[in-house]
Structure formats: structure tokens, C-alpha cells
Design an enzyme around this catalytic site. Structure first.
Site, PDB file in Angstrom:
ATOM      1  N   THR A 209       0.831  -1.200   0.000  1.00 11.96           N
ATOM      2  CA  THR A 209       0.000   0.000   0.000  1.00 11.96           C
ATOM      3  C   THR A 209       0.871   1.259   0.000  1.00 11.96           C
ATOM      4  OG1 THR A 209      -1.658  -1.213   1.266  1.00 11.96           O
ATOM      5  CG2 THR A 209      -1.870   1.180   1.216  1.00 11.96           C
TER       6      THR A 209
ATOM      7  N   HIS B 163       0.621   7.992 -13.147  1.00 16.59           N
ATOM      8  CA  HIS B 163      -0.214   6.865 -12.756  1.00 16.59           C
ATOM      9  C   HIS B 163      -1.622   7.017 -13.324  1.00 16.59           C
ATOM     10  CE1 HIS B 163       2.965   5.989  -9.797  1.00 16.59           C
ATOM     11  NE2 HIS B 163       2.456   4.766  -9.775  1.00 16.59           N
TER      12      HIS B 163
ATOM     13  N   LYS C  34      -5.799   6.559  -9.099  1.00 14.97           N
ATOM     14  CA  LYS C  34      -4.879   6.639  -7.954  1.00 14.97           C
ATOM     15  C   LYS C  34      -5.240   7.840  -7.095  1.00 14.97           C
ATOM     16  CE  LYS C  34       0.025   6.446  -6.714  1.00 14.97           C
ATOM     17  NZ  LYS C  34      -0.183   5.304  -5.793  1.00 14.97           N
TER      18      LYS C  34
ATOM     19  N   THR D 211       6.329   5.589  -4.525  1.00 14.53           N
ATOM     20  CA  THR D 211       7.593   5.293  -5.202  1.00 14.53           C
ATOM     21  C   THR D 211       8.365   6.563  -5.516  1.00 14.53           C
ATOM     22  OG1 THR D 211       6.645   3.301  -6.182  1.00 14.53           O
ATOM     23  CG2 THR D 211       8.635   4.182  -7.210  1.00 14.53           C
TER      24      THR D 211
END
Length: 262
Positions: free
Chosen positions: A95, A151, A155, A162
Site C-alpha cells: 500500500t 499513474h 490513484k 515510489t
């Protein structure tokens, strides 16, 4: 190699369904011992031939030793870690978007049961994290460091976990604290860029699984180091690679991808 029992959180979600498919496709390595979903959504799990439910403690009571895999949401992941710590089940968490307080809670649970946490389960991305510091040191302070991430439009957190991890890696290589030098996006009259800052930009759209680019802007040249995830299978495979590894570890601290790759 023995077969590892796994329990998958959010088994009908994007990552959960991917994990279920890969686990079922590799019976020599894994057995789907349990699958969980939110209240009112468990009926579609009935065909999985495993323990199903909406309460983790109840499912884990029937799955001793199984490794829990969780890619749900920060608050839920914290609870998953606490419940698994009480039962002694190892956990793999992918997560993103956890606060420092939530990470501290995971670390506390990790003193009671082995917990593996990685905001990006891609093996390639984590190898990249291991080589970036060398680039930073060799190029020197004349190079401006920036990170850009892309992304899918579903999202909910930004920047991605990251991207933050990449920024932290760059800052650490320069001997700086990330929270001091980070610049998450830019807007308005902000003045000239400082040499110390590390910019992080986020784009959202379509069905992009995850693209990350680290830029080194230097005098008369630019280096771009890019990592792209083409399918969620890549992230799921990284999580499954962690399953037998974390099952063999002892509680005591929060484990990361770097520990396994080492």
C-alpha cells in the site's frame, strides 16, 4: 521448496484479483488459503475454494501461518498489520500513501510478526534505488535532481509512494533530509530553482500502471533514468517473491525490498 499459504486482502480489487490469478496459476509454490473483501462484497469470492470473509481475524484463525498480502488503503493496512501481529501471521504490504504515524504503527506491529513493506513491489525499481546513489555522487552538486511520476486516473495519493522513495534516495545520497529539500510540484511566482531542492511532479491519466523518471540536469547535458511498469503482474510477482522470504524471517523490524534483494 514448500508450498506457501497466502491470504489476499481486497481480492476483488485491481491488485487483489491479479494476485489471486497468479497464486492459482502456480500451485507448486502457493496455495490460496483465504480471500477477503468489504462487508457485502464477499459473495463473489465463493468460487475461490478457500476461506473467505470480511473479517481478517476470523479468516486468520482458520489459516495459521499463512502470509497476508495487502494492497488496500493506508488505514486498512495499519489494521491488517495489527490483526496479523496478534495472530502471528507474516504480512506483505504494498500500500502507498502511508503517513509517518501509520508507518510507525507498522513498525510496532513488526516487533510481533514479520512484516515486509515496499511502496513499489517491482524488483527492477528497487534495483534502480540501489544504483541511483552512485550516480548522484559521481555527477556531483552541479546537477539538478528531479522526479516525475505518472499513474492511472484512479490513484488517490500524490506524489506516489515510489516517487517519494526515489526522492528520499536522492536526498540521502547528498546527505540531505528529504523533507527539507523536496519541492512537490511548482505553481506561481516561486523564484529561481535552488541547487539543493529535489522536485517531484505527478501526472494522472488513463490506465498507466506506473511510470517513474529521475532527471539529472547538468551543464550542457541531461540524463534521464526511466522505469515503467507495463502490467500489474510485475507488482504482484514482486509481492509473491516476498512471501516465502518474509515467512522465513523473525519479528523485530519492518523489512524492505532491499533486505530481500541483499
Amino acid at each position: 521448496m514448500s508450498v506457501c499459504d497466502v491470504v489476499i486482502m481486497g481480492a476483488l480489487g485491481r491488485m487483489g484479483a491479479t494476485l489471486v490469478r497468479l497464486v492459482q496459476a502456480d500451485p507448486a509454490s502457493f496455495r490460496l488459503a483465504g480471500a477477503l473483501e468489504r462487508k457485502g462484497c464477499t459473495a463473489d469470492l465463493a468460487n475461490l475454494n478457500c476461506e473467505v470473509g470480511d473479517d481478517l481475524a476470523t479468516v486468520l484463525a482458520k489459516c495459521p501461518g499463512a502470509v497476508v498480502i495487502d494492497f488496500t488503503a493506508p488505514e486498512n493496512s495499519v489494521n491488517v498489520a495489527k490483526v496479523a501481529a496478534a495472530s502471528g501471521n507474516p504480512v506483505v504490504i504494498g500500500t502507498t500513501g502511508l503517513t509517518p504515524e501509520q508507518l510507525a504503527s507498522l513498525a510496532e506491529s513488526a516487533t510481533k510478526t514479520p512484516i515486509f513493506f515496499a511502496p513499489n513491489m517491482s524488483v527492477g525499481l528497487n534495483v534502480l534505488l540501489s544504483v541511483l546513489p552512485d550516480l548522484v555522487r559521481k555527477l556531483g552538486p552541479a546537477y539538478n535532481l528531479e522526479v516525475m511520476e505518472i499513474h492511472h486516473n484512479k490513484k488517490v495519493d500524490a506524489p506516489s509512494g515510489t516517487a517519494i522513495k526515489l526522492g528520499q534516495c536522492l536526498a540521502e545520497a547528498r546527505g540531505a533530509a528529504y523533507d527539507t529539500v523536496k519541492r512537490h510540484t511548482r505553481d506561481g511566482i516561486i523564484g529561481a530553482r535552488t541547487s539543493e531542492e529535489i522536485g517531484v511532479a505527478s501526472l494522472r491519466g488513463g490506465d498507466v500502471v506506473g511510470d517513474h523518471t529521475v532527471y539529472f540536469f547538468g551543464p550542457g547535458e541531461r540524463i534521464e533514468v526511466k522505469h515503467q511498469v507495463h502490467t500489474r503482474d510485475t507488482l504482484a510477482q514482486g509481492a509473491l517473491r516476498a512471501v516465502p522470504w518474509i515467512a522465513a524471517q523473525k519479528p523485530g523490524r519492518l523489512y524492505a525490498m532491499a533486505d530481500m534483494l541483499a
